[in-house]
Design a protein around this motif. Sequence first.
Motif, PDB file in Angstrom:
ATOM      1  N   PRO A 114       0.832  -1.212   0.000  1.00 14.88           N
ATOM      2  CA  PRO A 114       0.000   0.000   0.000  1.00 14.88           C
ATOM      3  C   PRO A 114       0.863   1.258   0.000  1.00 14.88           C
ATOM      4  O   PRO A 114       1.970   1.277   0.540  1.00 14.88           O
ATOM      5  CB  PRO A 114      -0.805  -0.129   1.304  1.00 14.88           C
ATOM      6  CG  PRO A 114      -0.002  -1.051   2.165  1.00 14.88           C
ATOM      7  CD  PRO A 114       0.680  -1.996   1.236  1.00 14.88           C
ATOM      8  N   PRO A 128      -1.080   1.176   6.648  1.00 15.82           N
ATOM      9  CA  PRO A 128      -2.391   1.061   7.314  1.00 15.82           C
ATOM     10  C   PRO A 128      -2.305   1.465   8.780  1.00 15.82           C
ATOM     11  O   PRO A 128      -1.265   1.304   9.428  1.00 15.82           O
ATOM     12  CB  PRO A 128      -2.717  -0.436   7.167  1.00 15.82           C
ATOM     13  CG  PRO A 128      -1.901  -0.902   6.005  1.00 15.82           C
ATOM     14  CD  PRO A 128      -0.643  -0.095   6.043  1.00 15.82           C
ATOM     15  N   ASN A 130      -7.256  -7.075   1.393  1.00 18.64           N
ATOM     16  CA  ASN A 130      -5.955  -7.010   0.715  1.00 18.64           C
ATOM     17  C   ASN A 130      -4.852  -7.663   1.557  1.00 18.64           C
ATOM     18  O   ASN A 130      -3.798  -7.071   1.806  1.00 18.64           O
ATOM     19  CB  ASN A 130      -5.583  -5.562   0.397  1.00 18.64           C
ATOM     20  CG  ASN A 130      -6.331  -5.036  -0.816  1.00 18.64           C
ATOM     21  OD1 ASN A 130      -6.981  -5.788  -1.530  1.00 18.64           O
ATOM     22  ND2 ASN A 130      -6.246  -3.740  -1.046  1.00 18.64           N
ATOM     23  N   SER A 163      -0.746  -6.529   2.086  1.00 16.00           N
ATOM     24  CA  SER A 163      -0.562  -6.000   3.438  1.00 16.00           C
ATOM     25  C   SER A 163       0.526  -6.746   4.201  1.00 16.00           C
ATOM     26  O   SER A 163       0.938  -6.315   5.279  1.00 16.00           O
ATOM     27  CB  SER A 163      -1.881  -6.071   4.218  1.00 16.00           C
ATOM     28  OG  SER A 163      -2.848  -5.229   3.625  1.00 16.00           O
ATOM     29  N   THR A 164       0.973  -7.877   3.657  1.00 15.32           N
ATOM     30  CA  THR A 164       2.072  -8.611   4.285  1.00 15.32           C
ATOM     31  C   THR A 164       3.368  -7.862   4.014  1.00 15.32           C
ATOM     32  O   THR A 164       3.802  -7.749   2.866  1.00 15.32           O
ATOM     33  CB  THR A 164       2.164 -10.046   3.729  1.00 15.32           C
ATOM     34  OG1 THR A 164       0.928 -10.721   3.975  1.00 15.32           O
ATOM     35  CG2 THR A 164       3.289 -10.807   4.397  1.00 15.32           C
ATOM     36  N   ASP A 165       3.966  -7.345   5.054  1.00 16.22           N
ATOM     37  CA  ASP A 165       5.182  -6.543   4.894  1.00 16.22           C
ATOM     38  C   ASP A 165       6.376  -7.460   4.644  1.00 16.22           C
ATOM     39  O   ASP A 165       6.716  -8.300   5.484  1.00 16.22           O
ATOM     40  CB  ASP A 165       5.407  -5.711   6.162  1.00 16.22           C
ATOM     41  CG  ASP A 165       6.592  -4.781   6.025  1.00 16.22           C
ATOM     42  OD1 ASP A 165       6.572  -3.926   5.122  1.00 16.22           O
ATOM     43  OD2 ASP A 165       7.542  -4.919   6.813  1.00 16.22           O
TER      44      ASP A 165
END
Length: 238
Positions: free
Chosen positions: A51, A55, A213, A217-219
């Motif tokens: 993103p 978030p 998502n 969203s998995t860093d």
Amino acid sequence: MRERNRKKLLDAPSAAIFWKEIKKLSDPAPIPVSVTAEALRNVFEKRLNPPEHLPESFDATEHKFNRLLAILIPETTIDSSNEGFFSAEWTEEDTAEVKDHIRKHGLASATGEDAILYGEILEIPNDALAYLCNDCIRRRDGPSICCVLKLLTLLIHKRITKWAIARGLIPDYQNGFREGYRTNNNPFILRCVKEWARANGFTVYVAAVDATNAFPSTDHPTLWLKLIRMGMGGAIFD
């Protein structure tokens, strides 16, 4: 024609392929494409990339700290497993296992831009495929043929899965994307719990959670740190 179709059904290597053949026979007309790839571009660009803005649910300080720590991961790591999960080269047996998997699940997969089918890849001798994939790991460079790249990622996936199972890292309730398990195990368990609760006079509260998502969203830096802290390391990890 009838005998050929009958043979396809009887010789189907898996239930999935059997039902695919049934679908072809019962509804052979291809489904028309109603949405173009270009029309979906904006949607998938957001879904497949991190993103633009962090978030609110993320810890900004820890996120920044993890990114700094991930930079410190050495380019060459050491495989600490006694089994050599991430350093042992693939063998003919490994490529044969992956070929069997593809025959059961992936022969009908779409091709890449090179238009090379899995069927052509399966004709390559096992030892040659093993050498090619091992050479890719040594050179840290992926193959240019899409189906070979998929085969390589499947080899990596199977090696990581074996490592995770050996270390007890996969919980029993993980049923999705796991060989020998089915996602419909969970509804079955839920029904059993519901019937038990009803029979014994208990109330059951159920929460269905769907992460928005989840993939982007998995860093990635945090993910790499978690993996190396769990003991992953070696040529395949690198």
